[in-house]
Design a protein around this motif. Structure first.
Motif, PDB file in Angstrom:
ATOM      1  N   VAL A  34      -2.535  -7.851 -10.083  1.00 29.67           N
ATOM      2  CA  VAL A  34      -2.555  -6.398  -9.902  1.00 29.67           C
ATOM      3  C   VAL A  34      -1.763  -6.081  -8.641  1.00 29.67           C
ATOM      4  CG1 VAL A  34      -4.760  -6.139 -11.077  1.00 29.67           C
ATOM      5  CG2 VAL A  34      -4.727  -6.336  -8.594  1.00 29.67           C
ATOM      6  N   ALA A  35      -1.103  -4.943  -8.648  1.00 25.87           N
ATOM      7  CA  ALA A  35      -0.281  -4.537  -7.511  1.00 25.87           C
ATOM      8  C   ALA A  35      -0.905  -3.341  -6.821  1.00 25.87           C
ATOM      9  CB  ALA A  35       1.132  -4.203  -7.969  1.00 25.87           C
ATOM     10  N   ALA A  36      -0.895  -3.367  -5.502  1.00 27.44           N
ATOM     11  CA  ALA A  36      -1.362  -2.257  -4.679  1.00 27.44           C
ATOM     12  C   ALA A  36      -0.140  -1.664  -3.985  1.00 27.44           C
ATOM     13  CB  ALA A  36      -2.378  -2.746  -3.652  1.00 27.44           C
ATOM     14  N   ALA A  37       0.220  -0.437  -4.364  1.00 31.31           N
ATOM     15  CA  ALA A  37       1.448   0.157  -3.818  1.00 31.31           C
ATOM     16  C   ALA A  37       1.296   1.666  -3.738  1.00 31.31           C
ATOM     17  CB  ALA A  37       2.645  -0.201  -4.693  1.00 31.31           C
ATOM     18  N   ASP A  38       1.324   2.205  -2.524  1.00 35.50           N
ATOM     19  CA  ASP A  38       1.254   3.663  -2.398  1.00 35.50           C
ATOM     20  C   ASP A  38       2.557   4.281  -2.900  1.00 35.50           C
ATOM     21  OD1 ASP A  38       3.170   4.274  -0.095  1.00 35.50           O
ATOM     22  OD2 ASP A  38       1.863   2.809   0.866  1.00 35.50           O
TER      23      ASP A  38
ATOM     24  N   ARG B  19       3.070  -0.426   9.755  1.00 32.60           N
ATOM     25  CA  ARG B  19       2.663  -0.105   8.379  1.00 32.60           C
ATOM     26  C   ARG B  19       1.203   0.316   8.280  1.00 32.60           C
ATOM     27  NH1 ARG B  19       3.999  -5.252   5.264  1.00 32.60           N
ATOM     28  NH2 ARG B  19       4.269  -6.162   7.321  1.00 32.60           N
ATOM     29  N   LEU B  20       0.375  -0.219   9.148  1.00 31.04           N
ATOM     30  CA  LEU B  20      -1.047   0.123   9.089  1.00 31.04           C
ATOM     31  C   LEU B  20      -1.290   1.612   9.325  1.00 31.04           C
ATOM     32  CD1 LEU B  20      -2.845  -2.839  10.917  1.00 31.04           C
ATOM     33  CD2 LEU B  20      -2.995  -2.220   8.500  1.00 31.04           C
ATOM     34  N   ASN B  21      -0.377   2.265  10.025  1.00 25.60           N
ATOM     35  CA  ASN B  21      -0.542   3.683  10.338  1.00 25.60           C
ATOM     36  C   ASN B  21       0.124   4.617   9.339  1.00 25.60           C
ATOM     37  OD1 ASN B  21      -2.068   3.478  12.799  1.00 25.60           O
ATOM     38  ND2 ASN B  21      -0.225   2.673  13.773  1.00 25.60           N
ATOM     39  N   LEU B  22       0.730   4.051   8.297  1.00 30.24           N
ATOM     40  CA  LEU B  22       1.398   4.863   7.285  1.00 30.24           C
ATOM     41  C   LEU B  22       0.536   5.014   6.036  1.00 30.24           C
ATOM     42  CD1 LEU B  22       5.066   3.525   7.399  1.00 30.24           C
ATOM     43  CD2 LEU B  22       4.293   5.800   8.063  1.00 30.24           C
ATOM     44  N   HIS B  23       0.375   6.248   5.572  1.00 31.50           N
ATOM     45  CA  HIS B  23      -0.275   6.536   4.291  1.00 31.50           C
ATOM     46  C   HIS B  23      -1.663   5.908   4.191  1.00 31.50           C
ATOM     47  CE1 HIS B  23       3.795   7.733   3.667  1.00 31.50           C
ATOM     48  NE2 HIS B  23       4.240   6.517   3.477  1.00 31.50           N
ATOM     49  N   LYS B  24      -2.426   6.043   5.255  1.00 33.44           N
ATOM     50  CA  LYS B  24      -3.734   5.390   5.326  1.00 33.44           C
ATOM     51  C   LYS B  24      -4.693   5.876   4.241  1.00 33.44           C
ATOM     52  CE  LYS B  24      -4.189   6.411   9.724  1.00 33.44           C
ATOM     53  NZ  LYS B  24      -4.737   6.488  11.101  1.00 33.44           N
ATOM     54  N   THR B  25      -4.676   7.164   3.964  1.00 26.81           N
ATOM     55  CA  THR B  25      -5.597   7.711   2.958  1.00 26.81           C
ATOM     56  C   THR B  25      -5.297   7.143   1.580  1.00 26.81           C
ATOM     57  OG1 THR B  25      -5.844   9.761   4.211  1.00 26.81           O
ATOM     58  CG2 THR B  25      -6.446   9.822   1.881  1.00 26.81           C
ATOM     59  N   ALA B  26      -4.014   7.098   1.217  1.00 29.27           N
ATOM     60  CA  ALA B  26      -3.626   6.548  -0.086  1.00 29.27           C
ATOM     61  C   ALA B  26      -4.006   5.076  -0.193  1.00 29.27           C
ATOM     62  CB  ALA B  26      -2.126   6.732  -0.303  1.00 29.27           C
ATOM     63  N   LYS B  27      -3.748   4.318   0.858  1.00 31.50           N
ATOM     64  CA  LYS B  27      -4.053   2.881   0.829  1.00 31.50           C
ATOM     65  C   LYS B  27      -5.554   2.631   0.745  1.00 31.50           C
ATOM     66  CE  LYS B  27       0.168   1.636   3.278  1.00 31.50           C
ATOM     67  NZ  LYS B  27       0.786   1.278   4.564  1.00 31.50           N
ATOM     68  N   ALA B  28      -6.330   3.443   1.432  1.00 30.21           N
ATOM     69  CA  ALA B  28      -7.789   3.295   1.381  1.00 30.21           C
ATOM     70  C   ALA B  28      -8.319   3.587  -0.018  1.00 30.21           C
ATOM     71  CB  ALA B  28      -8.442   4.204   2.408  1.00 30.21           C
ATOM     72  N   ARG B  29      -7.768   4.592  -0.685  1.00 28.32           N
ATOM     73  CA  ARG B  29      -8.195   4.921  -2.048  1.00 28.32           C
ATOM     74  C   ARG B  29      -7.833   3.809  -3.023  1.00 28.32           C
ATOM     75  NH1 ARG B  29      -6.089  11.200  -2.137  1.00 28.32           N
ATOM     76  NH2 ARG B  29      -7.861  12.135  -1.033  1.00 28.32           N
ATOM     77  N   ILE B  30      -6.622   3.271  -2.873  1.00 27.34           N
ATOM     78  CA  ILE B  30      -6.193   2.161  -3.723  1.00 27.34           C
ATOM     79  C   ILE B  30      -7.128   0.972  -3.542  1.00 27.34           C
ATOM     80  CG2 ILE B  30      -4.366   0.431  -4.044  1.00 27.34           C
ATOM     81  CD1 ILE B  30      -2.365   2.710  -3.288  1.00 27.34           C
ATOM     82  N   ALA B  31      -7.427   0.647  -2.297  1.00 28.48           N
ATOM     83  CA  ALA B  31      -8.303  -0.488  -1.991  1.00 28.48           C
ATOM     84  C   ALA B  31      -9.676  -0.307  -2.615  1.00 28.48           C
ATOM     85  CB  ALA B  31      -8.425  -0.671  -0.484  1.00 28.48           C
ATOM     86  N   LYS B  32     -10.214   0.897  -2.515  1.00 27.20           N
ATOM     87  CA  LYS B  32     -11.543   1.167  -3.081  1.00 27.20           C
ATOM     88  C   LYS B  32     -11.541   0.963  -4.593  1.00 27.20           C
ATOM     89  CE  LYS B  32     -15.300   4.522  -2.754  1.00 27.20           C
ATOM     90  NZ  LYS B  32     -15.725   5.827  -2.159  1.00 27.20           N
TER      91      LYS B  32
ATOM     92  N   SER C 236       1.045  -6.990  -2.748  1.00 24.92           N
ATOM     93  CA  SER C 236       1.507  -5.825  -1.982  1.00 24.92           C
ATOM     94  C   SER C 236       3.029  -5.884  -1.870  1.00 24.92           C
ATOM     95  CB  SER C 236       0.888  -5.829  -0.576  1.00 24.92           C
ATOM     96  OG  SER C 236      -0.513  -5.795  -0.649  1.00 24.92           O
ATOM     97  N   PRO C 237       3.758  -5.267  -2.795  1.00 26.64           N
ATOM     98  CA  PRO C 237       5.223  -5.296  -2.734  1.00 26.64           C
ATOM     99  C   PRO C 237       5.758  -4.317  -1.690  1.00 26.64           C
ATOM    100  CG  PRO C 237       4.528  -3.926  -4.558  1.00 26.64           C
ATOM    101  CD  PRO C 237       3.262  -4.486  -3.946  1.00 26.64           C
TER     102      PRO C 237
END
Length: 248
Positions: free
Chosen positions: A209-213, A75-88, A178-179
């Motif tokens: 709050v939910a973090a979901a790409d 999972r760490l290698n999937l949709h990294k850009t989206a997850k990084a933006r959500i985290a920020k 993180s669902p």
């Protein structure tokens, strides 16, 4: 059989295989079909463009059907850009000095931990994730707690009965969830014991709050964490070439 018909049948079988396993390598597909690396890579590129799968290092992972309990490393290698933006966005808008917050295990939680470590906001973090624990423990001003219990190295989390017992009577200002999927007004996951600890986190938190790409949207799961109305805010980002629903 003409080449186009053979290719369609092979591609359909690739989709079926990926429904049963979290990641399948290019070499495994080559061996299974007796096809060249170039042929399989072309198939995977075509299917990714249609939104049926996501190519990962050395292979592919399905984007169809129910949310599946995939390994943390995958999972760490999937949709990294989206997850990084959500985290920020979450760290900038939700986490305040002095807060007690719960950070889920999972890849989205990992990226939030990474962003929080950079921001160095003084707070208390409760997390069942060993990766988040190791990332945040050295950060000055951040106190990290873990529920303990039996550690699941594949999912990078503690989530057994002992972990649940450790969380009784604990209060948190914020739960960053993180669902595995969001579907039909429900946030869901694919693992029963992980679901129990997520439900406990919901119960002990003032704000959720939910973090979901975008790949999580429209994906059903086996276990319901909570309803959409229970979540104060959803942070999401679109991802490239991902199916939104199993009915698309």
């Amino acid at each position: 059989m003409n080449n186009s018909k053979r290719a369609r049948e092979r591609q359909n079988e690739i989709r079926e295989i990926l429904q049963t396993r979290e990641v399948v390598s290019v070499n495994e597909f080559c061996s299974h079909f007796g096809a060249s690396i170039a042929t399989i890579r072309n198939d995977l590129a075509y299917l990714e463009g249609k939104g049926y799968l996501q190519r990962v290092k050395g292979g592919a992972m399905s984007c169809e059907g129910k949310a599946r309990s995939t390994s943390m490393d995958a999972r760490l290698n999937l949709h990294k850009t989206a997850k990084a933006r959500i985290a920020k966005d979450i760290v900038a808008n939700e986490i305040k000095p002095g807060m007690t917050l719960i950070l889920d295990a999972g890849s989205s939680g990992y990226y939030v931990a990474k962003e929080l470590a950079k921001a160095a906001i003084p707070c208390t973090v409760i997390t069942p994730s060993a990766k988040a624990l190791m990332m945040l423990a050295p950060v000055e001003g951040v106190q990290v707690c873990t529920p303990g219990g039996k550690y699941d190295s594949v999912q990078d989390t503690w989530h057994d009965e002992d972990a649940l017992n450790c969380l009784k009577d604990i209060h948190a200002d914020l739960y960053i969830m993180s669902p595995d999927g969001i579907c039909d007004g429900q946030y869901n996951t694919s693992d029963e014991s992980e679901n129990e600890i997520k439900k406990q986190f919901v119960a002990m938190s003032d704000r959720i709050v939910a973090a979901a790409d975008g790949s999580k949207m429209g994906r059903p799961g086996d276990y319901v964490i909570c309803l959409e109305k229970d979540v104060d805010k959803l942070y999401t980002e679109p991802v490239r070439s991902v199916i939104r629903s199993i009915n698309d």
